[in-house]
Design a protein around this motif. Sequence first.
Motif, short mmCIF file in Angstrom:
data_model
loop_
_atom_site.label_atom_id
_atom_site.label_comp_id
_atom_site.label_asym_id
_atom_site.label_seq_id
_atom_site.Cartn_x
_atom_site.Cartn_y
_atom_site.Cartn_z
N GLN A 158 -37.64 -9.42 21.56
CA GLN A 158 -38.17 -9.77 20.20
C GLN A 158 -37.13 -11.04 19.88
OE1 GLN A 158 -40.10 -7.92 18.30
NE2 GLN A 158 -39.02 -9.50 16.65
N THR A 160 -35.88 -14.32 18.17
CA THR A 160 -34.95 -14.45 16.53
C THR A 160 -35.09 -15.93 16.01
OG1 THR A 160 -32.95 -14.24 16.94
CG2 THR A 160 -34.31 -12.40 16.45
N THR A 162 -32.28 -17.75 14.69
CA THR A 162 -30.80 -17.86 14.40
C THR A 162 -30.04 -19.28 13.96
OG1 THR A 162 -29.94 -18.72 16.54
CG2 THR A 162 -30.33 -16.16 16.45
N SER A 198 -25.96 -12.83 9.49
CA SER A 198 -25.79 -12.57 11.19
C SER A 198 -23.94 -11.79 12.00
CB SER A 198 -24.95 -14.13 12.09
OG SER A 198 -23.92 -14.90 11.33
N GLU A 205 -29.54 -14.80 10.16
CA GLU A 205 -30.79 -14.99 11.70
C GLU A 205 -32.18 -13.72 11.34
OE1 GLU A 205 -28.30 -13.09 14.57
OE2 GLU A 205 -28.98 -10.95 13.91
N ALA A 206 -33.10 -14.21 11.62
CA ALA A 206 -34.72 -13.65 11.22
C ALA A 206 -35.24 -13.74 12.49
CB ALA A 206 -34.93 -14.72 10.11
N GLU A 207 -35.56 -11.75 12.09
CA GLU A 207 -36.64 -11.94 13.41
C GLU A 207 -38.37 -12.10 12.88
OE1 GLU A 207 -36.97 -7.37 13.50
OE2 GLU A 207 -34.79 -6.54 14.09
#
Length: 225
Positions: A158, A160, A162, A198, A205-207
Motif C-alpha cells: 500500500q 504512501t 510521506t 505521521s 502522510e497519505a494513502e
Amino acid sequence: MTRRGNVIFIVFSCILLFLIFWQPKAGWSFREFLLGNTIQRSRNPNGILLENDALRAELAKLQDIKNKIEVWSPEYFAVPVYVGRYPFNLRSELTLAAGRNEGLRANQPVFLNKVFIGLIKDVFEDKATVKTIFDASWKSAVRIGASGIEGLLVGGNQPTVTLIDKQADVKEGDIVYAAFPGTPYGAAIGEIKSARLSQNQLFQEAEIDFSYQINEVRAVLIPKP
C-alpha cells in the motif's frame, strides 16, 4: 510488356532452360533460389496451416493489447506483460514480453493508460523486468494537487506519500504525480485516499487510491525513444 521486357524475359528463359537441360543440378538450385519457400511448402502442405496459426495468434495478441489499453498515443508503444506469476501474484515486479531486441533499456518509465507504474529494471534479449511502485524499496519525489505540495512516495503493498508539510492542505481526491528525473514530469500516479499526521507529529502522510490492480495488468505503454 514492353519490347525491352520481352527481350529480358526471352534471355532469362533461355538461360534457365540451358541450366535445366545441360546443367540440371545448377538449374534446380537456381529454380529453388527463385521460388524460395514455395518448394518447401509444396513438400510440406502443413506449412501454410502453421503460418496461418501463427498469424492468428499474432492478431489475437494485438487485439488483447488493444482491449487492455484504452489510451493510445504515437509517442508510446504497447508491450504485453507475462502472467506467469500465479499463484504468487507479485505486485512489486512485472515481466515484459519484449527486451533489448525491441529497443527497451533500463530505467525507462512504464505506464498503464498514461498512469506511471514503475521503471524498467533489467533488460534481456527478449524480455525485461519492471520495478513497480509497489516494491518496498521504492522511494521517489512526488507532488500533490494543483498547488504542487511536495512529498515522498514510499512503495509497498500500500504505497504512501510521506514527508508532507504539516500545514499543507491535502484533500481526498487530490492527484499525486511524478516529480523526479527519469519520468515525464507530471505523470499521474494516483489520488489521495486519506491523510493523517505521521507518528512523530512532524509531517503528514497519505494513502493513495489506485484505479487499477497491479497484478491484473496485461499490457503496458513504453515511451518511444
